[in-house]
Enzyme design. Structure first.
Site, PDB file in Angstrom:
ATOM      1  N   CYS A  33       0.897  -1.351  -0.114  1.00  0.00           N
ATOM      2  CA  CYS A  33      -0.030  -0.029   0.136  1.00  0.00           C
ATOM      3  C   CYS A  33       0.883   1.333  -0.012  1.00  0.00           C
ATOM      4  O   CYS A  33       0.370   2.337  -0.311  1.00  0.00           O
ATOM      5  CB  CYS A  33      -0.989  -0.045   1.137  1.00  0.00           C
ATOM      6  SG  CYS A  33      -0.019   0.288   2.706  1.00  0.00           S
ATOM      7  N   ASP A  35       2.396   2.589   2.566  1.00  0.00           N
ATOM      8  CA  ASP A  35       2.587   3.422   4.023  1.00  0.00           C
ATOM      9  C   ASP A  35       4.063   3.103   4.326  1.00  0.00           C
ATOM     10  O   ASP A  35       4.651   2.052   4.525  1.00  0.00           O
ATOM     11  CB  ASP A  35       1.630   2.572   4.874  1.00  0.00           C
ATOM     12  CG  ASP A  35       0.186   3.025   4.401  1.00  0.00           C
ATOM     13  OD1 ASP A  35       0.119   3.863   3.686  1.00  0.00           O
ATOM     14  OD2 ASP A  35      -0.634   2.359   5.220  1.00  0.00           O
ATOM     15  N   CYS A  59      -1.925   6.625   4.575  1.00  0.00           N
ATOM     16  CA  CYS A  59      -3.462   7.038   4.636  1.00  0.00           C
ATOM     17  C   CYS A  59      -3.836   7.634   5.988  1.00  0.00           C
ATOM     18  O   CYS A  59      -3.085   7.435   6.994  1.00  0.00           O
ATOM     19  CB  CYS A  59      -4.292   5.949   4.174  1.00  0.00           C
ATOM     20  SG  CYS A  59      -4.273   4.540   5.357  1.00  0.00           S
ATOM     21  N   CYS A 103      -2.931  -1.169   8.740  1.00  0.00           N
ATOM     22  CA  CYS A 103      -2.138  -0.137   9.484  1.00  0.00           C
ATOM     23  C   CYS A 103      -1.870  -0.406  11.022  1.00  0.00           C
ATOM     24  O   CYS A 103      -0.845   0.172  11.461  1.00  0.00           O
ATOM     25  CB  CYS A 103      -3.091   0.988   9.291  1.00  0.00           C
ATOM     26  SG  CYS A 103      -3.499   1.444   7.693  1.00  0.00           S
TER      27      CYS A 103
END
Length: 145
Positions: A33, A35, A59, A103
């Site tokens: 993703c 991150d 995000c 996350c």
């Protein structure tokens, strides 16, 4: 979609920044993703995390989990910080959508990475701490959340 706590930690993140001459720094990412999370710890001689800061590229959920994770470890002992799991971060935020659970795993791994760096710098072993991964996408394939 997101809880009020997630939105609050995204809009008003706590402990953002860097610590000059940190006791430990941990950087982890998620190649899938994009991150990236970096955590800085200031740990005193008694093993208490006096200060913690973070920088996250990602995000809103990545920012919120970083912020909450720093709140959960600040003022805690090394062992107490080691016990902060991705589930604890999610619970403290009143949950995350399933597609954002990674996350919280990033936050847990960033804590472990900063503790690992601290242990390496001080030539100590922290019981229960395993060498962290650089990319949680690798770990996520092997483990369930």
């Amino acid at each position: 979609m997101y809880s009020e706590k997630v939105m609050d930690h995204f809009n008003n993140p706590r402990n953002v920044g860097e610590i000059e001459n940190p006791s430990g720094v941990g950087t982890v990412g998620n190649a899938k993703c994009g991150d990236i999370m970096r955590m800085y710890f200031d740990i005193d001689k008694q093993g208490i995390i006096r200060d913690v800061k973070f920088k996250t590229f990602g995000c809103g959920a990545a920012v919120a989990t970083s912020s909450m994770a720093t709140e959960l470890v600040k003022g805690k002992t090394i062992q107490e910080a080691l016990e902060v799991t991705n589930k604890a971060v999610m619970e403290a935020l009143d949950g995350l959508p399933p597609v954002k659970v990674h996350c919280s795993l990033l936050a847990e791994e960033a804590i472990h990475a900063a503790l690992w760096d601290y242990a390496q710098k001080n030539h100590i072993v922290i019981e229960g701490l395993k060498e962290p991964v650089n990319d949680i996408a690798e770990k996520a394939e092997d483990e369930e959340y």
